[in-house]
Write a protein that holds these residues in place. Structure first.
Motif, PDB file in Angstrom:
ATOM      1  N   PHE A  11     -58.518 -66.916  20.463  1.00 38.01           N
ATOM      2  CA  PHE A  11     -59.446 -66.104  21.263  1.00 38.01           C
ATOM      3  C   PHE A  11     -59.763 -64.790  20.547  1.00 38.01           C
ATOM      4  O   PHE A  11     -60.894 -64.298  20.623  1.00 38.01           O
ATOM      5  CB  PHE A  11     -58.875 -65.836  22.657  1.00 38.01           C
ATOM      6  CG  PHE A  11     -59.066 -66.971  23.615  1.00 38.01           C
ATOM      7  CD1 PHE A  11     -60.322 -67.277  24.115  1.00 38.01           C
ATOM      8  CD2 PHE A  11     -57.999 -67.770  23.994  1.00 38.01           C
ATOM      9  CE1 PHE A  11     -60.509 -68.328  24.986  1.00 38.01           C
ATOM     10  CE2 PHE A  11     -58.168 -68.825  24.864  1.00 38.01           C
ATOM     11  CZ  PHE A  11     -59.422 -69.113  25.361  1.00 38.01           C
ATOM     12  N   LEU A  12     -58.771 -64.210  19.870  1.00 35.95           N
ATOM     13  CA  LEU A  12     -59.066 -63.006  19.089  1.00 35.95           C
ATOM     14  C   LEU A  12     -59.988 -63.358  17.929  1.00 35.95           C
ATOM     15  O   LEU A  12     -60.909 -62.601  17.609  1.00 35.95           O
ATOM     16  CB  LEU A  12     -57.776 -62.379  18.568  1.00 35.95           C
ATOM     17  CG  LEU A  12     -57.971 -61.110  17.732  1.00 35.95           C
ATOM     18  CD1 LEU A  12     -58.638 -60.013  18.552  1.00 35.95           C
ATOM     19  CD2 LEU A  12     -56.625 -60.609  17.171  1.00 35.95           C
ATOM     20  N   GLY A  13     -59.770 -64.515  17.295  1.00 33.93           N
ATOM     21  CA  GLY A  13     -60.660 -64.956  16.218  1.00 33.93           C
ATOM     22  C   GLY A  13     -62.090 -65.129  16.713  1.00 33.93           C
ATOM     23  O   GLY A  13     -63.047 -64.745  16.016  1.00 33.93           O
ATOM     24  N   ARG A  14     -62.245 -65.672  17.907  1.00 32.88           N
ATOM     25  CA  ARG A  14     -63.597 -65.815  18.474  1.00 32.88           C
ATOM     26  C   ARG A  14     -64.188 -64.446  18.770  1.00 32.88           C
ATOM     27  O   ARG A  14     -65.404 -64.243  18.658  1.00 32.88           O
ATOM     28  CB  ARG A  14     -63.540 -66.663  19.746  1.00 32.88           C
ATOM     29  CG  ARG A  14     -63.218 -68.129  19.488  1.00 32.88           C
ATOM     30  CD  ARG A  14     -63.019 -68.876  20.793  1.00 32.88           C
ATOM     31  NE  ARG A  14     -64.216 -68.841  21.622  1.00 32.88           N
ATOM     32  CZ  ARG A  14     -64.255 -69.299  22.876  1.00 32.88           C
ATOM     33  NH1 ARG A  14     -63.153 -69.787  23.440  1.00 32.88           N
ATOM     34  NH2 ARG A  14     -65.376 -69.237  23.564  1.00 32.88           N
ATOM     35  N   GLY A  15     -63.326 -63.482  19.148  1.00 31.55           N
ATOM     36  CA  GLY A  15     -63.806 -62.123  19.366  1.00 31.55           C
ATOM     37  C   GLY A  15     -64.333 -61.509  18.082  1.00 31.55           C
ATOM     38  O   GLY A  15     -65.373 -60.832  18.078  1.00 31.55           O
ATOM     39  N   PHE A  16     -63.631 -61.757  16.959  1.00 31.91           N
ATOM     40  CA  PHE A  16     -64.127 -61.291  15.667  1.00 31.91           C
ATOM     41  C   PHE A  16     -65.459 -61.942  15.311  1.00 31.91           C
ATOM     42  O   PHE A  16     -66.277 -61.349  14.599  1.00 31.91           O
ATOM     43  CB  PHE A  16     -63.102 -61.583  14.566  1.00 31.91           C
ATOM     44  CG  PHE A  16     -62.060 -60.522  14.411  1.00 31.91           C
ATOM     45  CD1 PHE A  16     -62.380 -59.286  13.892  1.00 31.91           C
ATOM     46  CD2 PHE A  16     -60.748 -60.770  14.789  1.00 31.91           C
ATOM     47  CE1 PHE A  16     -61.417 -58.299  13.743  1.00 31.91           C
ATOM     48  CE2 PHE A  16     -59.771 -59.796  14.643  1.00 31.91           C
ATOM     49  CZ  PHE A  16     -60.103 -58.553  14.128  1.00 31.91           C
ATOM     50  N   GLY A  17     -65.700 -63.160  15.811  1.00 33.15           N
ATOM     51  CA  GLY A  17     -66.965 -63.835  15.542  1.00 33.15           C
ATOM     52  C   GLY A  17     -68.164 -63.081  16.096  1.00 33.15           C
ATOM     53  O   GLY A  17     -69.285 -63.234  15.584  1.00 33.15           O
ATOM     54  N   TYR A  18     -67.954 -62.249  17.111  1.00 40.89           N
ATOM     55  CA  TYR A  18     -69.054 -61.462  17.670  1.00 40.89           C
ATOM     56  C   TYR A  18     -69.522 -60.381  16.696  1.00 40.89           C
ATOM     57  O   TYR A  18     -70.622 -59.850  16.856  1.00 40.89           O
ATOM     58  CB  TYR A  18     -68.638 -60.835  19.004  1.00 40.89           C
ATOM     59  CG  TYR A  18     -68.786 -61.788  20.170  1.00 40.89           C
ATOM     60  CD1 TYR A  18     -69.901 -61.748  21.002  1.00 40.89           C
ATOM     61  CD2 TYR A  18     -67.825 -62.756  20.430  1.00 40.89           C
ATOM     62  CE1 TYR A  18     -70.038 -62.622  22.062  1.00 40.89           C
ATOM     63  CE2 TYR A  18     -67.953 -63.639  21.484  1.00 40.89           C
ATOM     64  CZ  TYR A  18     -69.061 -63.566  22.296  1.00 40.89           C
ATOM     65  OH  TYR A  18     -69.198 -64.452  23.338  1.00 40.89           O
ATOM     66  N   TRP A  19     -68.671 -60.034  15.712  1.00 40.90           N
ATOM     67  CA  TRP A  19     -69.144 -59.104  14.682  1.00 40.90           C
ATOM     68  C   TRP A  19     -70.302 -59.705  13.893  1.00 40.90           C
ATOM     69  O   TRP A  19     -71.175 -58.982  13.405  1.00 40.90           O
ATOM     70  CB  TRP A  19     -68.000 -58.756  13.728  1.00 40.90           C
ATOM     71  CG  TRP A  19     -67.159 -57.600  14.169  1.00 40.90           C
ATOM     72  CD1 TRP A  19     -65.887 -57.621  14.618  1.00 40.90           C
ATOM     73  CD2 TRP A  19     -67.555 -56.226  14.208  1.00 40.90           C
ATOM     74  NE1 TRP A  19     -65.455 -56.359  14.942  1.00 40.90           N
ATOM     75  CE2 TRP A  19     -66.458 -55.484  14.683  1.00 40.90           C
ATOM     76  CE3 TRP A  19     -68.735 -55.546  13.881  1.00 40.90           C
ATOM     77  CZ2 TRP A  19     -66.500 -54.111  14.846  1.00 40.90           C
ATOM     78  CZ3 TRP A  19     -68.779 -54.167  14.037  1.00 40.90           C
ATOM     79  CH2 TRP A  19     -67.669 -53.467  14.520  1.00 40.90           C
ATOM     80  N   ARG A  20     -70.324 -61.017  13.777  1.00 42.73           N
ATOM     81  CA  ARG A  20     -71.380 -61.681  13.020  1.00 42.73           C
ATOM     82  C   ARG A  20     -72.630 -61.896  13.875  1.00 42.73           C
ATOM     83  O   ARG A  20     -73.754 -61.726  13.388  1.00 42.73           O
ATOM     84  CB  ARG A  20     -70.872 -63.030  12.484  1.00 42.73           C
ATOM     85  CG  ARG A  20     -71.905 -63.847  11.726  1.00 42.73           C
ATOM     86  CD  ARG A  20     -71.243 -65.072  11.100  1.00 42.73           C
ATOM     87  NE  ARG A  20     -70.497 -65.835  12.082  1.00 42.73           N
ATOM     88  CZ  ARG A  20     -71.047 -66.762  12.885  1.00 42.73           C
ATOM     89  NH1 ARG A  20     -72.336 -67.012  12.801  1.00 42.73           N
ATOM     90  NH2 ARG A  20     -70.301 -67.422  13.749  1.00 42.73           N
ATOM     91  N   THR A  21     -72.446 -62.240  15.137  1.00 42.26           N
ATOM     92  CA  THR A  21     -73.587 -62.580  15.986  1.00 42.26           C
ATOM     93  C   THR A  21     -74.117 -61.401  16.803  1.00 42.26           C
ATOM     94  O   THR A  21     -75.273 -61.427  17.222  1.00 42.26           O
ATOM     95  CB  THR A  21     -73.197 -63.716  16.947  1.00 42.26           C
ATOM     96  OG1 THR A  21     -72.064 -63.303  17.739  1.00 42.26           O
ATOM     97  CG2 THR A  21     -72.817 -64.978  16.163  1.00 42.26           C
ATOM     98  N   HIS A  22     -73.281 -60.393  17.048  1.00 42.52           N
ATOM     99  CA  HIS A  22     -73.692 -59.234  17.859  1.00 42.52           C
ATOM    100  C   HIS A  22     -73.240 -57.949  17.158  1.00 42.52           C
ATOM    101  O   HIS A  22     -72.517 -57.124  17.723  1.00 42.52           O
ATOM    102  CB  HIS A  22     -73.088 -59.309  19.262  1.00 42.52           C
ATOM    103  CG  HIS A  22     -73.506 -60.497  20.064  1.00 42.52           C
ATOM    104  ND1 HIS A  22     -73.068 -61.777  19.798  1.00 42.52           N
ATOM    105  CD2 HIS A  22     -74.349 -60.601  21.143  1.00 42.52           C
ATOM    106  CE1 HIS A  22     -73.596 -62.617  20.664  1.00 42.52           C
ATOM    107  NE2 HIS A  22     -74.371 -61.930  21.480  1.00 42.52           N
ATOM    108  N   THR A  23     -73.680 -57.767  15.919  1.00 43.86           N
ATOM    109  CA  THR A  23     -73.168 -56.674  15.080  1.00 43.86           C
ATOM    110  C   THR A  23     -73.433 -55.310  15.695  1.00 43.86           C
ATOM    111  O   THR A  23     -72.539 -54.449  15.763  1.00 43.86           O
ATOM    112  CB  THR A  23     -73.797 -56.749  13.685  1.00 43.86           C
ATOM    113  OG1 THR A  23     -73.580 -58.051  13.136  1.00 43.86           O
ATOM    114  CG2 THR A  23     -73.180 -55.710  12.767  1.00 43.86           C
TER     115      THR A  23
END
Length: 260
Positions: A11-23
């Motif tokens: 879940f933290l990894g998916r949270g980091f994924g928002y850096w790519r999609t919602h910078t």
């Protein structure tokens, strides 16, 4: 148990994924995280500099010991103090960051909710955020004191204190970070505790991963927005699991009538 723990880490990894999609949205959380990090650094660095005299003052009984025993005892005590300070720092950093950057993290949380197809209507009042932050700091102090006490156990004290401190503080961080999603749905403390308890391994996995990322130099600044996003995803998962009825056991087949 282990599988659930690593599910929480993801879940933290998916949270980091928002850096790519919602910078741009995630960038809002950098400034308050940096301010809180700088304040804590101003306290933590002097502690490290004066750690030697502090340990010497706490262990006068070891002055007459021969090496390597004197050095091992004092090194072990210093390691426990550092672990306890880091555990407390994680709690204080989270409380400070969420309080200072409340409007920014509210926007990140709402953005994640909308990406999941939800339209959040509730809100966490500012003074509630302050109260939760103070509660987080108090509990962090208690965990740090417990870590110190366990650290005095012979031989295994340092390792045991480190593990227990990270696990307890991880769960504490996860509980605090999931608060916005639960507040928006008007859930009581009892309901939250029940859901967190039901997904204990996932909650601890998320919290431990977050805390370990905080320990990386400058990691806390980048991790905090991701932790807010990931905790919202975790809260949704806990809500879904709580609302999914358990499968009922199938009824046994009726007995066959006796043959004539």
């Amino acid at each position: 148990m282990i599988r659930e723990f690593f599910a929480g880490v993801r879940f933290l990894g998916r949270g980091f994924g928002y850096w790519r999609t919602h910078t741009r949205l995630m960038s809002l959380g950098l400034i308050p995280a940096f301010i809180a990090w700088a304040l804590l650094l101003a306290v933590f660095v002097p502690l490290l500099i004066s750690l030697g005299p502090i340990i010497d003052g706490m262990t006068p009984f070891a002055d007459g010991w021969t090496e390597p025993w004197r050095g091992l005892v004092r090194f072990g005590l210093g390691a426990v103090i550092v672990v306890a300070a880091l555990a407390l720092s994680a709690a204080v950093f989270t409380a400070l960051t969420l309080t200072i950057g409340d409007p920014f993290y509210q926007r990140i949380w709402r953005g994640v909710e909308r990406s999941l197809g939800e339209e959040p209507t509730g809100n966490t009042p500012f003074w509630t955020t302050v109260g939760e932050g103070l509660r987080l700091v108090v509990l962090g102090i208690l965990i740090a004191l417990l870590t110190l006490l366990i650290g005095f156990l012979p031989v295994v004290g340092g390792i045991t204190a480190s593990i227990i401190g990270i696990l307890l503080n991880g769960r504490l961080l996860a509980r605090e970070l999931t608060g916005r999603a639960f507040d928006a749905r008007g859930l009581t403390g009892i309901s939250r505790s029940g859901m967190l308890r039901a997904g204990r391994a996932r909650v601890i996995g998320f919290g431990v991963a977050t805390q370990l990322c905080f320990l990386v130099p400058f990691g806390a600044i980048v991790t905090m927005p991701a932790a807010v996003a990931g905790s919202t995803l975790l809260a949704h998962d806990l809500l879904r699991r709580a609302n999914t009825p358990s499968p009922q056991p199938s009824a046994p087949p009726p007995p066959e009538p006796p043959h004539a």
